[in-house]
Scaffold this motif. Structure first.
Motif, PDB file in Angstrom:
ATOM      1  N   ARG A   1     -39.615  17.121  -0.022  1.00 14.97           N
ATOM      2  CA  ARG A   1     -38.878  15.925  -0.085  1.00 14.97           C
ATOM      3  C   ARG A   1     -38.094  15.632   1.058  1.00 14.97           C
ATOM      4  N   ASN A   2     -37.351  16.801   1.613  1.00 18.49           N
ATOM      5  CA  ASN A   2     -36.870  16.519   2.705  1.00 18.49           C
ATOM      6  C   ASN A   2     -37.419  16.207   3.908  1.00 18.49           C
TER       7      ASN A   2
ATOM      8  N   GLU B   1     -38.433  20.635  -2.964  1.00 16.16           N
ATOM      9  CA  GLU B   1     -37.259  20.233  -2.175  1.00 16.16           C
ATOM     10  C   GLU B   1     -37.701  20.016  -0.631  1.00 16.16           C
TER      11      GLU B   1
END
Ligand code: FPP
Ligand code: MG
Length: 322
Positions: A271-272, A268
């Motif tokens: 992905r950010n 995550e």
């Protein structure tokens, strides 16, 4: 997809019969493994391409059906091998063959399917098609090896990434369309246009695959998202982000790429970073460019329902969810 395939519904039914009919072997175990993957709901994109391009070129006979089955066999062989290489656990919402039966049967049944495909192609004696398919499968293996060499390499260049996806995916799409042209006895200019159409479509297909690996849901995709990062595959969304990321973000991404046990939190966070630097939007823009280029290569063909279906298939590359 339904709108696109309506036109070839009968052919698609014949394809499934042909797949079973051509899968001849005395060894029931082989059929069990092949059926596990081949009946698990693949999209049959490559067979569909052979069918639509052959009909687009006015092909009236039935030989496109066995070729469509053969290209699906080759694709299935590569998936069996690829899931071993990637140590994948789920595909199309089911356990992979390597999880159910182990690596050895998966590799060997992949070898069987691959050999069977070439044996079947000698039956028709079409040397031109045999050449296209042989060159395409050599490229497939090269693409997969190039990808392996670039594993966890955060310095992977865009050009290197494009070279990988061209070989591992686009060349087989291109071959499918060229085969349609060969069957339809299209003249050289049309055959080259179909080849280029397939290449651009295949590039768009893999780019979408690489976007979905970051933005989809496991349940929709039928395989876990985040797998590329976990396996150290440096795809375009990440390459783009790495170009603009600061030093701290860069070294964090490098650490995650080298990790063998990437966590959901790692995924995550990366992905950010990708989102922050527009890696997904950039990849979508590139995908759209390939789709647009693909469509231009169909300009040489007269309007027909088959042409419309191929244009529809090109648009589908932008919206597909699985
Ligand atoms: C899937 O990519 C894999 C490919 C498109 C090509 C695989 C090619 C080989 C294993 C080598 C050639 C083998 C033969 C029999 C000629 P991916 O891992 O990005 O997609 P995925 O997420 O669906 O696994
Ligand atoms: Mg894989």
């Amino acid at each position: 997809m339904e709108g696109i395939t309506k036109l070839i519904e009968a052919d698609l039914h014949k394809l499934e019969l042909s797949i079973q009919g051509l899968l001849t072997t005395k060894i029931g175990f082989i059929k069990e493994i092949v059926n596990h993957i081949i009946k698990s709901g693949g999209k049959r994109v490559r067979p569909i391409l052979i069918m639509l391009t052959a009909r687009l070129c006015g092909y009236k006979d039935e030989q496109h059906i066995p070729y469509a089955a053969i290209i699906e066999f080759i694709h299935t062989a590569t998936l069996l091998h690829d899931d071993v290489v990637d140590n994948a656990k789920t595909r199309r919402g089911s356990s992979t063959a390597n999880i159910v039966w182990g690596n050895e049967p998966s590799v060997l049944v992949g070898d069987f399917l691959f050999s069977k495909s070439f044996e079947l192609m000698t039956h028709s004696g079409n040397h031109e098609i045999l050449k296209v398919m042989s060159e395409a499968t050599t490229a497939l293996a090269e693409g997969e090896i190039l990808e392996l060499l670039k594993t966890s390499d955060a310095d992977t260049k865009e050009e290197e990434y494009f070279e990988i996806i061209r070989n591992k995916t686009a060349v087989l799409f291109s071959a499918a369309c060229e085969i349609g042209g060969i069957l339809g006895k299209a003249h050289m200019k049309k055959k080259i246009s179909l080849k280029n159409f397939g290449y651009n479509l295949g590039m768009a297909f893999q780019l979408t695959d690489d976007i979905l690996d970051y933005v989809s849901l496991d349940t929709i995709l039928g395989k876990p998202i985040g797998t590329d990062l976990k396996e150290g595959k440096v795809t375009l969304p990440l390459i783009h982000a790495l170009k603009s990321a600061d030093e701290k973000e860069n070294s964090y991404i490098k650490r995650v790429l080298e990790k063998t046990n990437m966590t959901r939190r790692d995924f995550e966070r990366v992905r950010n970073i990708i989102r922050k630097y527009g890696g997904i939007d950039y990849t979508s823009t590139v995908t759209k460019q390939y789709v647009d280029s693909a469509k231009v290569f169909l300009n040489i063909f007269q309007p027909s329902p088959y042409k419309d279906a191929l244009l529809g298939l090109a648009n589908y590359m932008l919206k597909r969810e699985t």
